[in-house]
Design an enzyme around this catalytic site. Structure first.
Site, PDB file in Angstrom:
ATOM      1  N   GLN A 162       0.818  -1.212   0.000  1.00 43.17           N
ATOM      2  CA  GLN A 162       0.000   0.000   0.000  1.00 43.17           C
ATOM      3  C   GLN A 162       0.850   1.260   0.000  1.00 43.17           C
ATOM      4  OE1 GLN A 162      -2.850   0.011   3.160  1.00 43.17           O
ATOM      5  NE2 GLN A 162      -3.781   1.955   2.581  1.00 43.17           N
ATOM      6  N   HIS A 325      -8.466  -1.603   9.375  1.00 43.88           N
ATOM      7  CA  HIS A 325      -7.578  -1.940   8.265  1.00 43.88           C
ATOM      8  C   HIS A 325      -8.049  -3.263   7.651  1.00 43.88           C
ATOM      9  CE1 HIS A 325      -3.910  -2.054   5.953  1.00 43.88           C
ATOM     10  NE2 HIS A 325      -3.462  -3.146   6.552  1.00 43.88           N
ATOM     11  N   ASN A 353      -1.655  -8.907   5.589  1.00 44.30           N
ATOM     12  CA  ASN A 353      -1.732  -7.465   5.730  1.00 44.30           C
ATOM     13  C   ASN A 353      -1.191  -6.833   4.442  1.00 44.30           C
ATOM     14  OD1 ASN A 353      -1.352  -4.755   6.336  1.00 44.30           O
ATOM     15  ND2 ASN A 353      -0.459  -5.124   8.353  1.00 44.30           N
TER      16      ASN A 353
END
Length: 579
Positions: A162, A325, A353
């Site tokens: 990200q 998240h 993640n």
């Protein structure tokens, strides 16, 4: 007839006389409105500032081609992407439609790298309200890396890290997409790159409300100090994920339009599946395991998140989880284990993640002592690694207690392929799909609290004939999904997502039931299921088990006279009939 400018043109088909004036008062502009007031829908077609050769015949041809069946509505915003998506370039020859192969050949032959006029390398492609606090410089991959490649050793979930925009929901879904190669290459075609015929142009495909849309972009990417600002790969010379993100930003108007969302929204756009959100505080561990195992075996995509207040967003817990998240669920498996005192199986969940770092620190995390009780061949078969890559395992027990919600994207026949992620013999959902709209003073009746107008909402009958094969209780598993259309793309126009929902009513004696259902009938009937509470999400769903029979689904906005378009899809494990 010569070309003429048409400021507005309306045509009515199958029009019920008593509602003609009401439909004329609709505020929708530049699109098609479908109002289901009776068994026969009303169509109002409007165009603003289109150049047409023969207005009347063109409109009649448009309706004839577009409404092959009677339950279709579509929004034509005038943007080339949407016209191309719905196949109307033949009806609008003056619209410049972007054809990837033609544009690539033209750019390659001319020796000039493609520059996309529809999504230019300017600030308007980055934001519509929040100006970033840096000066953006647009660079092509070969200006960032001398050895730029589209893929480095093929696509992987570890290729996605990200950047400085809150689109972890999109990236978590993209990581899941890499696990299903035939889906992946449908969305990200493998006929492009930086070698043969490189011309600075790439193309991608997204599912949009029942149809697949091709999006063409150039490869100029936002950078700061020579480095990518948004999504990048862990391999500094790999660029598929960054260009993929740019195409998704173009689809919705800007990079800022991707700031905030749900994992399922992107997973649906990648597959044509249907989303389902499960509140983990309202489900037992046994039920959760059954749902997750079944979803994984069926090839469904999954993600999860921990709810957070505004002050807690992206705050790390003591156990290494991040609040507010999005995480990808990349495996659900019963692992064999054996200790001195016991042996058996334990359900473990593998998550990732999208930051590519910060992992779970509790039981069954990387290098935790619990792994010594799992046989070596079992570890090898599961592809177990202990790298600092953002991916980790945790037990079902801790998953259930740590996360707030699970999002599932269930695949269907509309999801394009016959293979699933895991086994070719796995089953898929059967699906029915219809489209409609809520029109002010006509079919926008509001929720069931508004008894005098609720009946005006569109109504859909569904017949369930066969019970599920393996469950033995004579019931049918049904997943109903209501999706509002185009709201993210319209954020820059000040339009927000509506609060939507639906109720399902059982018709004990269909032959004697009024059609459409009347205000009196609905007021005296109790819904057998609903998507409550009403919520401002793009898609709301309800999973329910029903006896075979006839049911009526009534979709609505929360308040009356809120205007919008939607599609409604019904998934079942056995065939259903919807009208």
């Amino acid at each position: 007839m010569d070309k003429m400018e048409v400021s507005e043109c309306s045509i009515f088909i199958n029009q019920e006389q008593e509602h003609a004036q009401q439909l004329t008062s609709s505020q929708i502009r530049g699109g098609v409105t479908v109002a289901h007031t009776t068994r026969r829908p009303i169509y109002k077609v409007q165009y603003t500032s289109f150049t047409l050769k023969d207005t009347t015949s063109m409109m009649q041809q448009f309706l004839r081609l577009s409404f092959g069946h009677t339950h279709t509505a579509l929004w034509c915003s005038g943007q080339c992407t949407w016209l191309r998506a719905y196949g109307f370039q033949d009806q609008f020859p003056d619209v410049n439609v972007q054809d990837f192969y033609q544009l690539r050949d033209q750019s390659y032959t001319s020796g000039r790298l493609f520059e996309d006029p529809e999504f230019p390398a300017t600030d308007e492609s980055i934001y519509f309200s929040k100006k970033p606090n840096f000066k953006c410089e647009w660079k092509r991959p070969r200006e960032i890396s001398k050895n730029a490649q589209f893929f480095v050793e093929g696509p992987s979930r570890f290729d996605i890290e990200q950047g400085s925009i809150g689109d972890c929901w999109f990236l978590a879904a993209a990581a899941n997409l890499t696990l299903i190669k035939n889906f992946f290459y449908n969305v990200i075609p493998n006929d492009q790159g930086f070698d043969e015929k490189y011309a600075g142009i790439f193309h991608f495909r997204f599912w949009q409300y029942g149809r697949w849309v091709e999006v063409v972009v150039d490869d100029r990417l936002p950078t700061k100090n020579g480095k990518l600002v948004y999504t990048r790969s862990s391999e500094t010379n790999e660029f598929w994920s960054a260009i993929f993100e740019k195409a998704y930003a173009k689809l919705y108007g800007s990079y800022e339009a991707l700031d905030g969302g749900t994992i399922c929204e992107a997973m649906v756009d990648f597959t044509g599946g249907v989303s389902e959100r499960i509140d983990l505080s309202r489900i037992t561990q046994d039920s959760l395991l059954s749902i997750m195992l079944k979803a994984y075996e069926r090839g469904s995509l999954m993600g999860c998140a921990i709810n957070a207040t505004a002050d807690e967003l992206e705050a790390e817990t003591k156990d290494g989880l991040v609040k507010g998240h999005a995480y990808s669920v990349t495996k659900v498996k019963l692992f064999d284990f054996k200790t001195r005192r016991a042996e058996g199986q334990i359900p473990l969940i593998r998550l990732r993640n999208p930051w590519g770092q910060i992992e779970w620190k509790g039981p069954w995390s990387d290098k935790s002592p619990e792994w010594r009780y799992v046989p070596e061949d079992e570890k090898k078969k599961s592809g177990l690694t202990f790298d600092n890559d953002g991916e980790f395992f945790m037990s079902l027990r801790y998953f259930h207690s740590s996360f707030s919600e699970l999002e599932i994207c269930n695949l269907s026949a509309d999801s394009l392929t016959t293979k699933t992620l895991h086994e070719e013999g796995s089953t898929r959902w059967e699906m029915s799909i219809f489209e409609g709209s809520w029109v002010i003073d006509l079919t926008a009746g509001g929720c069931g609290r508004f008894t005098e107008s609720f009946w005006r909402n569109p109504q859909y009958l569904i017949t369930l004939t066969d019970a599920d094969k393996d469950d033995g209780d004579g019931k049918c598993t049904v997943l109903v999904a209501l999706m509002q259309k185009n709201r993210r793309a319209q954020r820059k126009m000040g339009l927000e997502i509506l609060s939507i929902g639906f109720e399902i009513f059982h018709l004990a004696d269909p032959s004697r039931t009024p059609k459409p259902l009347t205000a009196k009938f609905l007021a005296q009937s109790e819904a057998v299921a609903s998507s409550l509470p009403f919520i401002n999400l793009r898609e709301v769903t309800c999973r329910v088990r029903l006896q075979p029979g006839v049911y009526c689904i009534v979709p609505s906005t929360y308040q009356p006279n809120e205007e919008g378009e939607f599609i409604i899809r019904v998934f079942s494990e056995t065939k259903n009939n919807m009208e």
